[in-house]
Design a protein around this motif. Structure first.
Motif, PDB file in Angstrom:
ATOM      1  N   ASP A  71      13.121  20.177 -62.798  1.00 26.24           N
ATOM      2  CA  ASP A  71      13.523  18.980 -63.464  1.00 26.24           C
ATOM      3  C   ASP A  71      13.012  17.667 -62.712  1.00 26.24           C
ATOM      4  OD1 ASP A  71      14.221  17.813 -65.873  1.00 26.24           O
ATOM      5  OD2 ASP A  71      16.264  18.556 -65.730  1.00 26.24           O
ATOM      6  N   ILE A  72      12.665  16.845 -63.503  1.00 21.42           N
ATOM      7  CA  ILE A  72      12.199  15.358 -62.731  1.00 21.42           C
ATOM      8  C   ILE A  72      13.274  14.373 -63.088  1.00 21.42           C
ATOM      9  CG2 ILE A  72      10.366  13.738 -62.744  1.00 21.42           C
ATOM     10  CD1 ILE A  72       8.370  15.909 -63.704  1.00 21.42           C
ATOM     11  N   CYS A  73      13.378  13.229 -62.229  1.00 29.54           N
ATOM     12  CA  CYS A  73      14.233  12.114 -62.574  1.00 29.54           C
ATOM     13  C   CYS A  73      13.055  11.266 -63.158  1.00 29.54           C
ATOM     14  CB  CYS A  73      14.592  11.545 -61.306  1.00 29.54           C
ATOM     15  SG  CYS A  73      15.875  12.474 -60.343  1.00 29.54           S
ATOM     16  N   VAL A  74      13.809  10.364 -64.335  1.00 24.04           N
ATOM     17  CA  VAL A  74      13.126   9.685 -65.119  1.00 24.04           C
ATOM     18  C   VAL A  74      13.865   8.049 -65.192  1.00 24.04           C
ATOM     19  CG1 VAL A  74      12.129   9.157 -67.279  1.00 24.04           C
ATOM     20  CG2 VAL A  74      11.883  11.305 -66.441  1.00 24.04           C
ATOM     21  N   LYS A  75      13.172   7.156 -64.923  1.00 24.41           N
ATOM     22  CA  LYS A  75      13.721   5.749 -65.247  1.00 24.41           C
ATOM     23  C   LYS A  75      12.682   5.258 -66.490  1.00 24.41           C
ATOM     24  CE  LYS A  75      13.937   0.897 -63.719  1.00 24.41           C
ATOM     25  NZ  LYS A  75      13.628  -0.068 -62.733  1.00 24.41           N
ATOM     26  N   LEU A  76      13.362   4.886 -67.788  1.00 23.74           N
ATOM     27  CA  LEU A  76      12.818   4.502 -68.990  1.00 23.74           C
ATOM     28  C   LEU A  76      13.032   3.179 -68.977  1.00 23.74           C
ATOM     29  CD1 LEU A  76      11.250   5.020 -71.570  1.00 23.74           C
ATOM     30  CD2 LEU A  76      13.435   6.080 -72.471  1.00 23.74           C
ATOM     31  N   THR A  77      11.966   2.458 -69.357  1.00 22.50           N
ATOM     32  CA  THR A  77      12.273   0.880 -69.532  1.00 22.50           C
ATOM     33  C   THR A  77      11.697   0.521 -70.569  1.00 22.50           C
ATOM     34  OG1 THR A  77      12.175   0.529 -66.981  1.00 22.50           O
ATOM     35  CG2 THR A  77      12.082  -1.445 -68.367  1.00 22.50           C
ATOM     36  N   GLU A  78      12.175   0.022 -71.692  1.00 27.04           N
ATOM     37  CA  GLU A  78      11.730  -0.469 -72.947  1.00 27.04           C
ATOM     38  C   GLU A  78      12.307  -1.934 -73.122  1.00 27.04           C
ATOM     39  OE1 GLU A  78      12.633   3.326 -75.840  1.00 27.04           O
ATOM     40  OE2 GLU A  78      14.590   2.396 -74.849  1.00 27.04           O
ATOM     41  N   ARG A  79      11.021  -2.615 -73.469  1.00 24.76           N
ATOM     42  CA  ARG A  79      11.281  -4.097 -73.486  1.00 24.76           C
ATOM     43  C   ARG A  79      10.687  -4.578 -75.014  1.00 24.76           C
ATOM     44  NH1 ARG A  79       8.909  -3.790 -68.408  1.00 24.76           N
ATOM     45  NH2 ARG A  79      10.446  -4.256 -66.599  1.00 24.76           N
ATOM     46  N   ARG A  80      11.264  -5.748 -75.478  1.00 26.66           N
ATOM     47  CA  ARG A  80      10.871  -6.413 -76.730  1.00 26.66           C
ATOM     48  C   ARG A  80      11.306  -7.820 -76.328  1.00 26.66           C
ATOM     49  NH1 ARG A  80      10.149  -5.107 -82.536  1.00 26.66           N
ATOM     50  NH2 ARG A  80       9.928  -7.174 -83.568  1.00 26.66           N
ATOM     51  N   GLY A  81      10.356  -8.565 -76.149  1.00 22.63           N
ATOM     52  CA  GLY A  81      10.736  -9.891 -75.896  1.00 22.63           C
ATOM     53  C   GLY A  81      11.273  -9.938 -74.555  1.00 22.63           C
ATOM     54  N   THR A  82      12.895 -10.765 -74.557  1.00 24.41           N
ATOM     55  CA  THR A  82      13.798 -10.718 -73.436  1.00 24.41           C
ATOM     56  C   THR A  82      14.564  -9.691 -73.379  1.00 24.41           C
ATOM     57  OG1 THR A  82      15.188 -12.240 -74.530  1.00 24.41           O
ATOM     58  CG2 THR A  82      13.416 -13.273 -73.297  1.00 24.41           C
TER      59      THR A  82
ATOM     60  N   THR B  30       7.767   1.831 -70.760  1.00 18.70           N
ATOM     61  CA  THR B  30       7.267   2.517 -69.333  1.00 18.70           C
ATOM     62  C   THR B  30       8.140   3.525 -68.985  1.00 18.70           C
ATOM     63  OG1 THR B  30       6.318   0.201 -68.903  1.00 18.70           O
ATOM     64  CG2 THR B  30       6.521   1.867 -67.042  1.00 18.70           C
ATOM     65  N   TYR B  31       7.594   4.715 -68.433  1.00 17.22           N
ATOM     66  CA  TYR B  31       8.200   5.779 -67.895  1.00 17.22           C
ATOM     67  C   TYR B  31       7.868   6.016 -66.352  1.00 17.22           C
ATOM     68  CZ  TYR B  31       9.290   8.012 -72.527  1.00 17.22           C
ATOM     69  OH  TYR B  31       9.764   8.274 -73.281  1.00 17.22           O
ATOM     70  N   CYS B  32       8.914   5.885 -65.560  1.00 18.81           N
ATOM     71  CA  CYS B  32       8.693   6.178 -64.132  1.00 18.81           C
ATOM     72  C   CYS B  32       9.376   7.426 -63.659  1.00 18.81           C
ATOM     73  CB  CYS B  32       9.433   5.058 -63.352  1.00 18.81           C
ATOM     74  SG  CYS B  32       8.731   3.321 -63.677  1.00 18.81           S
ATOM     75  N   PHE B  33       8.372   8.253 -63.053  1.00 15.52           N
ATOM     76  CA  PHE B  33       8.903   9.526 -62.879  1.00 15.52           C
ATOM     77  C   PHE B  33       9.089   9.602 -61.159  1.00 15.52           C
ATOM     78  CE2 PHE B  33       6.348   9.809 -66.557  1.00 15.52           C
ATOM     79  CZ  PHE B  33       7.048  10.552 -67.416  1.00 15.52           C
ATOM     80  N   CYS B  34       9.942  10.728 -60.846  1.00 16.33           N
ATOM     81  CA  CYS B  34      10.035  10.835 -59.418  1.00 16.33           C
ATOM     82  C   CYS B  34      10.777  12.126 -59.214  1.00 16.33           C
ATOM     83  CB  CYS B  34      10.820   9.805 -58.757  1.00 16.33           C
ATOM     84  SG  CYS B  34      12.568   9.388 -59.363  1.00 16.33           S
ATOM     85  N   PHE B  35      10.443  12.862 -58.151  1.00 15.39           N
ATOM     86  CA  PHE B  35      10.997  14.134 -57.991  1.00 15.39           C
ATOM     87  C   PHE B  35      11.041  14.522 -56.505  1.00 15.39           C
ATOM     88  CE2 PHE B  35       6.745  14.797 -59.230  1.00 15.39           C
ATOM     89  CZ  PHE B  35       6.106  15.551 -58.126  1.00 15.39           C
ATOM     90  N   LEU B  36      10.479  13.643 -55.380  1.00  9.66           N
ATOM     91  CA  LEU B  36      10.532  14.123 -54.095  1.00  9.66           C
ATOM     92  C   LEU B  36      11.868  13.596 -53.410  1.00  9.66           C
ATOM     93  CD1 LEU B  36       6.830  12.837 -53.359  1.00  9.66           C
ATOM     94  CD2 LEU B  36       7.913  15.357 -54.044  1.00  9.66           C
TER      95      LEU B  36
ATOM     96  N   ASP C 219      17.787   9.050 -66.286  1.00  8.29           N
ATOM     97  CA  ASP C 219      18.186  10.324 -66.556  1.00  8.29           C
ATOM     98  C   ASP C 219      17.218  11.470 -66.218  1.00  8.29           C
ATOM     99  OD1 ASP C 219      19.687  12.447 -68.022  1.00  8.29           O
ATOM    100  OD2 ASP C 219      19.956  11.163 -70.011  1.00  8.29           O
ATOM    101  N   CYS C 220      17.660  12.716 -66.565  1.00  7.14           N
ATOM    102  CA  CYS C 220      16.602  13.876 -66.180  1.00  7.14           C
ATOM    103  C   CYS C 220      15.640  14.112 -67.222  1.00  7.14           C
ATOM    104  CB  CYS C 220      17.661  15.182 -66.217  1.00  7.14           C
ATOM    105  SG  CYS C 220      18.786  15.248 -64.872  1.00  7.14           S
ATOM    106  N   LEU C 221      14.478  14.459 -66.844  1.00  5.59           N
ATOM    107  CA  LEU C 221      13.270  14.702 -67.977  1.00  5.59           C
ATOM    108  C   LEU C 221      13.944  15.587 -69.068  1.00  5.59           C
ATOM    109  CD1 LEU C 221      10.809  13.623 -68.866  1.00  5.59           C
ATOM    110  CD2 LEU C 221       9.723  15.657 -67.433  1.00  5.59           C
TER     111      LEU C 221
END
Length: 162
Positions: free
Chosen positions: A56-67, A124-130, A74-76
């Motif tokens: 698995d991979i760790c994910v940080k999902l950021t969703e924006r609309r205006g402010t 935006t998806y940010c992936f990390c697994f190290l 979560d995990c992928l």
């Protein structure tokens, strides 16, 4: 000097071999106190959870609309239901992919359902697994293994210069 080098190599190999051990990730949303952009692991009350899959991979999902901003950590494997995950899942951040056929055959006028998943203008998806729990920081932190390798390189260079 030779024994120090062989011990270092053995330690690096031991750090790389951890087959079967799944990565630990923070699993929360920005609705949870401490899980917003300014992350505070003490605020969410736990040190993360082990992901269900071994690769698995760790994910940080950021969703924006205006402010308005929604952050999901979560995990992928828990986000596989989404159809906008980028194809490139290597370390780093990248925008969501476009799904042109998403909700193409849905015909109703209830816009709150967001069946086309177009409410957020920037995803935006940010992936990390190290590193374990690497999806906790606002950016992606460098690998602990890379830090140890850099430290060992500095130590070797000082031993060789003497």
């Amino acid at each position: 000097m030779q024994t120090l080098a062989s011990i270092t190599v053995l330690l690096l190999i031991a750090a790389l071999i951890h087959e079967g051990a799944a990565i630990w990730c923070y699993r929360c949303t920005s609705a949870t106190p401490g899980c917003a952009e300014k992350f505070n692991w003490r605020g969410i009350g736990f040190l993360g959870e082990q992901c269900p899959e071994s690769d698995d991979i760790c994910v940080k999902l950021t969703e924006r609309r205006g402010t308005q901003e929604t952050i999901t950590r979560d995990c992928l494997s828990a986000l596989k239901f989404r159809r906008d995950i980028p194809a490139d899942k290597y370390e780093g951040c990248r925008p969501a992919s476009q799904d042109l056929i998403l909700a193409n055959y849905v015909n109703h006028t209830i816009k709150e359902h967001d069946v086309k998943r177009d409410y957020f203008t920037d995803t935006t998806y940010c992936f990390c697994f190290l590193d374990h729990r690497c999806n906790g920081v606002s950016g992606l932190k460098s690998s602990l293994l890379a830090s140890v390798a850099a430290l060992l390189l500095v130590i070797f260079s000082t031993f060789q210069s003497n």
